[in-house]
Design a protein around this motif. Structure first.
Motif, short mmCIF file in Angstrom:
data_model
loop_
_atom_site.label_atom_id
_atom_site.label_comp_id
_atom_site.label_asym_id
_atom_site.label_seq_id
_atom_site.Cartn_x
_atom_site.Cartn_y
_atom_site.Cartn_z
N ARG A 242 0.78 -1.39 -0.08
CA ARG A 242 -0.24 0.12 -0.12
C ARG A 242 0.81 1.30 0.11
NH1 ARG A 242 -4.29 -2.47 4.44
NH2 ARG A 242 -5.65 -3.34 2.93
N GLY A 243 1.94 0.97 0.59
CA GLY A 243 2.93 2.18 0.67
C GLY A 243 3.79 2.60 -0.80
N GLY A 244 3.66 1.72 -1.65
CA GLY A 244 4.22 1.77 -2.81
C GLY A 244 5.80 1.15 -2.90
N LYS A 245 5.88 0.13 -1.98
CA LYS A 245 6.97 -0.47 -1.93
C LYS A 245 6.87 -2.11 -2.42
CE LYS A 245 8.79 3.30 -0.21
NZ LYS A 245 9.20 4.22 -0.99
N ALA A 246 6.67 -2.27 -3.56
CA ALA A 246 6.44 -3.45 -4.31
C ALA A 246 6.74 -3.17 -5.61
CB ALA A 246 5.22 -4.17 -4.06
N ILE A 247 6.95 -4.38 -6.23
CA ILE A 247 7.45 -4.40 -7.92
C ILE A 247 6.45 -5.19 -8.72
CG2 ILE A 247 9.57 -2.95 -7.78
CD1 ILE A 247 10.75 -5.82 -8.26
N GLN A 248 6.03 -5.20 -9.82
CA GLN A 248 5.24 -6.03 -10.46
C GLN A 248 5.86 -6.74 -11.52
OE1 GLN A 248 2.22 -3.93 -13.11
NE2 GLN A 248 2.77 -5.47 -14.51
N GLY A 249 5.46 -8.09 -11.46
CA GLY A 249 6.26 -8.93 -12.48
C GLY A 249 5.34 -8.70 -14.08
N GLY A 250 5.70 -9.44 -15.00
CA GLY A 250 5.12 -9.04 -16.39
C GLY A 250 3.90 -9.52 -16.39
N VAL A 251 3.13 -9.02 -17.53
CA VAL A 251 1.68 -9.38 -17.87
C VAL A 251 1.60 -9.61 -19.35
CG1 VAL A 251 -0.79 -8.62 -17.90
CG2 VAL A 251 0.75 -8.01 -15.84
N SER A 252 0.81 -10.47 -19.64
CA SER A 252 1.01 -10.74 -21.18
C SER A 252 0.51 -9.38 -21.87
CB SER A 252 -0.02 -12.04 -21.42
OG SER A 252 -1.24 -11.63 -21.15
N GLU A 253 1.08 -9.38 -23.07
CA GLU A 253 0.49 -8.40 -24.07
C GLU A 253 -1.08 -8.31 -24.26
OE1 GLU A 253 2.75 -7.99 -27.35
OE2 GLU A 253 4.70 -7.82 -26.44
N ARG A 254 -1.51 -9.51 -24.20
CA ARG A 254 -3.06 -9.83 -24.66
C ARG A 254 -3.88 -8.93 -23.58
NH1 ARG A 254 -6.02 -15.40 -26.02
NH2 ARG A 254 -8.01 -14.60 -26.35
N PHE A 255 -3.39 -9.28 -22.27
CA PHE A 255 -4.07 -8.66 -21.12
C PHE A 255 -3.97 -7.04 -21.20
CE2 PHE A 255 -4.78 -7.08 -16.83
CZ PHE A 255 -6.09 -7.95 -16.67
N GLY A 256 -2.76 -6.72 -21.48
CA GLY A 256 -2.49 -5.28 -21.24
C GLY A 256 -1.94 -4.96 -20.09
N GLU A 308 2.95 -11.63 -10.66
CA GLU A 308 4.05 -11.72 -9.54
C GLU A 308 4.15 -10.51 -9.00
OE1 GLU A 308 8.78 -12.31 -9.18
OE2 GLU A 308 7.68 -13.34 -10.66
N MET A 309 4.16 -10.47 -7.64
CA MET A 309 4.62 -9.16 -7.10
C MET A 309 5.76 -9.56 -6.03
SD MET A 309 1.99 -6.90 -4.90
CE MET A 309 0.44 -6.90 -6.15
N ASP A 310 6.65 -8.48 -6.13
CA ASP A 310 7.95 -8.51 -5.19
C ASP A 310 8.04 -7.52 -4.13
OD1 ASP A 310 8.45 -10.72 -6.99
OD2 ASP A 310 10.11 -9.80 -7.76
N THR A 311 8.22 -8.03 -2.93
CA THR A 311 8.17 -6.96 -1.98
C THR A 311 9.38 -7.32 -0.81
OG1 THR A 311 6.61 -5.62 -0.46
CG2 THR A 311 6.39 -8.04 -0.33
N PRO A 312 9.54 -6.51 0.14
CA PRO A 312 10.60 -6.82 1.09
C PRO A 312 10.07 -8.04 1.97
CG PRO A 312 10.63 -4.55 0.89
CD PRO A 312 9.61 -5.08 0.03
#
Length: 323
Positions: A242-256, A308-312
């Motif tokens: 919620r504090g913006g301390k995470a990164i997002q993994g890839g998403v298919s181009e089809r989903f956008g 996928e979502m990565d966080t400390p």
């Protein structure tokens, strides 16, 4: 105004946890924007998580004379083929070259494979056979089998064998050939997999004609424990997201792309702790630090998608007692 104050407090709490871990500061990372009122639900089991995790310091790995001798035998070199230049040792004969770099723990052997329809490789080991060969070879390189990442829900090491080859044509007749069979593997530290991109925790070995080694690329640095930290709770990790301390993994181009401002709900279904030492094989960090890989379902304004979502995963404010 109240939302802004809450967001400020969350960001203040998160900044220390987020800083210093290269996983979250790399330029190519897609950061998830802060949203204090995000609907995040945790259903992932946590009974398998360690209560504390170590941070490691990575250091050069200088190979012993015995290991170098084993490599010379496997790659068919003699002492006269070798030269030393500081922290780099090179063996070279014809189109074959073995490079050993102490600072980054690199073993890099390559030979030009010039195979054609008239020069067909014979007796390439099968995928099962190369796994057996690698299990026999790695201890000779100072790599215990116990340090190889394990298969899921198993105590056995996980190797990834694959046949390499192609198709040649004589007129309209296709001839399928196997030139070599390779095995990939990665490192495990305290039961946690080391996600390595040439930074000290992975390798591949390729076998060709008659089971002869034709390619080695291993990065395997020494490490020592630096400090032990408490594992974050699910509640704290949700606060970090919620504090913006995470990164997002890839998403298919089809989903956008995901517009996180319009996300309705995030459900965290699985958590896996991982180790990371950077994504730049030419400038790896000297620190091996953990993070949490979260498998999530994200409900957006145009459908749901698994992301996928990565966080400390460690609290570097309250350190656990070193053991």
């Amino acid at each position: 105004m109240k939302r802004a104050i809450v967001l400020l407090l969350v960001n203040s709490f998160c900044v220390t946890l987020f800083a210093g871990n290269v996983r979250f500061t790399e330029q190519f990372a897609t950061h998830i924007p802060a949203q204090a009122d995000s609907d995040i639900r945790w259903v992932a089991p946590t009974n398998g998580l360690p209560t504390s995790i170590w941070v490691y310091h990575l250091s050069p790995r200088k190979l012993s004379p015995e290991i170098i001798s084993n490599l010379m035998v496997a790659c068919s070199f003699t002492a006269k083929d070798g030269t030393t230049n500081g922290d780099l040792v090179i063996f070279k004969s014809g189109d074959r070259e073995l490079r050993l770099s102490w600072p980054w723990g690199i073993i890099d052997y390559n030979t030009l494979q010039d195979y054609s329809i008239t020069n067909i490789v014979k007796n390439v080991p099968s995928t099962n056979e190369v796994v057996k060969l690698v299990k026999q070879f790695l201890p000779k390189l100072g790599i215990p089998i116990a340090d190889i990442a394990k298969a899921e829900n198993s105590s056995q090491p996980e190797f990834y064998p694959a046949e390499m080859g192609g198709t040649d044509f004589i007129g309209t007749n296709a001839i399928h050939k196997i030139d070599s069979c390779e095995v990939h593997f990665s490192r495990v530290v305290d039961g946690i997999e080391f996600v390595s991109i040439g930074t000290g925790g992975e390798g591949e070995i390729k076998f060709g004609d008659g089971g002869k080694v034709v390619r080695i690329l291993i990065t395997w640095r020494n490490m020592e424990r630096e400090k032990q930290y408490a594992t974050l709770t699910p509640e704290t990790m949700i606060k970090l997201i919620r504090g913006g301390k995470a990164i997002q993994g890839g998403v298919s181009e089809r989903f956008g792309e995901i517009d996180w401002r319009k996300v309705k709900r995030v459900t965290i279904k699985e958590i896996t702790p991982l180790y990371y030492a950077g994504g730049n094989r030419y400038a790896p960090t000297d620190w091996l630090k953990p993070y949490a890989r979260l498998w999530t379902t994200v409900e957006t304004d145009h459908g749901s998608v698994d992301v996928e979502m990565d966080t400390p995963i460690i609290d570097d404010v309250k350190a656990g007692d070193a053991k």
